[in-house]
Design an enzyme around this catalytic site. Structure first.
Site, PDB file in Angstrom:
ATOM      1  N   GLY A  32       0.828  -1.213   0.000  1.00 57.50           N
ATOM      2  CA  GLY A  32       0.000   0.000   0.000  1.00 57.50           C
ATOM      3  C   GLY A  32       0.853   1.251   0.000  1.00 57.50           C
ATOM      4  N   SER A  33       0.167   2.383  -0.157  1.00 57.70           N
ATOM      5  CA  SER A  33       0.889   3.649  -0.330  1.00 57.70           C
ATOM      6  C   SER A  33       1.574   4.113   0.949  1.00 57.70           C
ATOM      7  CB  SER A  33      -0.080   4.725  -0.834  1.00 57.70           C
ATOM      8  OG  SER A  33      -1.128   4.903   0.096  1.00 57.70           O
ATOM      9  N   THR A  34       1.121   3.662   2.125  1.00 56.64           N
ATOM     10  CA  THR A  34       1.784   4.045   3.377  1.00 56.64           C
ATOM     11  C   THR A  34       2.993   3.141   3.608  1.00 56.64           C
ATOM     12  OG1 THR A  34      -0.451   4.495   4.182  1.00 56.64           O
ATOM     13  CG2 THR A  34       1.336   4.689   5.777  1.00 56.64           C
ATOM     14  N   GLY A 103      -7.407  -3.292   1.032  1.00 58.72           N
ATOM     15  CA  GLY A 103      -7.717  -2.321  -0.025  1.00 58.72           C
ATOM     16  C   GLY A 103      -6.798  -2.495  -1.231  1.00 58.72           C
ATOM     17  N   GLY A 104      -5.571  -2.955  -0.968  1.00 55.13           N
ATOM     18  CA  GLY A 104      -4.616  -3.190  -2.052  1.00 55.13           C
ATOM     19  C   GLY A 104      -4.663  -4.614  -2.575  1.00 55.13           C
ATOM     20  N   GLU A 110      -0.798 -10.655   3.579  1.00 52.24           N
ATOM     21  CA  GLU A 110      -0.576  -9.764   4.732  1.00 52.24           C
ATOM     22  C   GLU A 110      -0.933 -10.459   6.045  1.00 52.24           C
ATOM     23  OE1 GLU A 110      -1.207  -5.359   2.765  1.00 52.24           O
ATOM     24  OE2 GLU A 110      -2.980  -6.491   3.298  1.00 52.24           O
TER      25      GLU A 110
HETATM   26  C1  5RP Z   1      -3.289  -3.711   1.094  1.00 52.33           C
HETATM   27  C2  5RP Z   1      -3.638  -3.084   2.395  1.00 52.33           C
HETATM   28  C3  5RP Z   1      -3.140  -1.699   2.633  1.00 52.33           C
HETATM   29  O1  5RP Z   1      -2.265  -1.722   3.716  1.00 52.33           O
HETATM   30  C4  5RP Z   1      -4.314  -0.800   2.894  1.00 52.33           C
HETATM   31  O2  5RP Z   1      -5.181  -0.852   1.776  1.00 52.33           O
HETATM   32  C5  5RP Z   1      -3.870   0.655   3.130  1.00 52.33           C
HETATM   33  O3  5RP Z   1      -3.394   1.195   1.952  1.00 52.33           O
HETATM   34  P1  5RP Z   1      -2.824   2.673   1.875  1.00 52.33           P
HETATM   35  O4  5RP Z   1      -1.611   2.727   2.755  1.00 52.33           O
HETATM   36  O5  5RP Z   1      -2.498   2.852   0.420  1.00 52.33           O
HETATM   37  O6  5RP Z   1      -3.894   3.619   2.351  1.00 52.33           O
HETATM   38  O7  5RP Z   1      -4.284  -3.653   3.241  1.00 52.33           O
HETATM   39  O8  5RP Z   1      -3.923  -4.948   0.926  1.00 52.33           O
END
Ligand code: 5RP
Length: 245
Positions: A32-34, A103-104, A110
């Site tokens: 993910g982006s973070t 979300g990713g 994970e």
């Molecule tokens: C990926 C995830 C990500 O950690 C989650 O979607 C948060 O994403 P972002 O840091 O881009 O907001 O669970 O499967």
């Protein structure tokens, strides 16, 4: 808040978390982006000789590609027996530090990585905080392709509104394990343990995005600086560690 301001808070949280990685550690890399900010910071310190002998295990093919491109030594798919520290993101976080993730699309890997990790550090910006999971984000549910129509009906009987995740070009999104994802709007989930148990008991559902009792540290990037919350894995009690800003 603009997307670039929000990204700055994600970066703040991720950079703070990297201090808990020490030389020689096995490190889980979230997706993910973070989490990607943490990957770049770990690689910077590794290249500068400040994090020698670390090994990284990536939670997605995308993060493995990024980690390799910045020179991090990666463990293959068999994986390590234990992981010292993982830094990962989240889509929604409740006051007990339970999470919605996926979300990713990397929820299965994970969760496998989180379960093998001694210290799971979650990094978010403040917009992810919620009083009740399901309020802000749909729950991703990963299903095998065979019989997925029946899973849709099952998810509806649990009160969800499943939508098959679609990727680039309008075709179904496919996970690293070749599965599909239903994003299910549940609204506020009053009993997350009960829903997780229902989802776990269903053949064909390989994983769901509820990460319950897995967070050791939550690092929140806020406009006022960092908040660092720690969860006692035995009592479930949460303490806030003061951070100088
Ligand atoms: C990926 C995830 C990500 O950690 C989650 O979607 C948060 O994403 P972002 O840091 O881009 O907001 O669970 O499967």
């Amino acid at each position: 808040m603009s997307a670039s301001d929000q990204n700055a808070l994600k970066r703040l949280a991720a950079i703070y978390a990297v201090q808990f990685i020490k030389p020689g550690m096995t490190v889980g890399l979230g997706t993910g982006s973070t989490a990607v900010h943490a990957v770049h910071e770990i690689a910077r310190l590794h290249t500068a000789g400040q994090l020698p002998n670390i090994q990284a295990f990536a939670t997605s093919s995308e993060i493995a590609r990024i980690a390799a491109s910045v020179g991090l030594p990666l463990i293959n798919a068999e994986g390590p027996q234990t992981i010292d520290v993982t830094i990962d993101g989240a889509d929604e976080v409740d006051p007990q530090l339970n999470l919605i993730k996926g979300g990713g699309g990397a929820l299965l890997h994970e969760k496998i990585v989180a379960q093998a990790t001694q210290r799971e550090i979650i990094v978010v910006d403040a917009s992810k905080m919620s009083s009740c999971l399901g309020t802000l984000h749909q729950l991703p549910v990963e299903v095998i392709p065979f019989g997925r129509g029946g899973q849709r009906t099952f998810l509806e009987t649990l009160g969800g509104k499943p939508i098959l995740r679609v990727g680039a070009g309008g075709i179904p999104f496919v996970t690293d394990e070749g599965n599909y994802i239903y994003d299910c709007a549940f609204g506020p989930i009053r009993d997350v343990e009960e829903l997780a148990a229902e989802l776990r008991s269903r053949s064909g559902i390989v994983e769901n995005g509820l990460f319950l009792g897995m967070t050791h540290d939550l690092i929140i990037g806020t406009v006022n600086g960092i908040r660092h919350l720690q969860r006692n894995p035995i009592t479930g009690g949460i303490t806030e560690i003061s951070v100088e800003v």
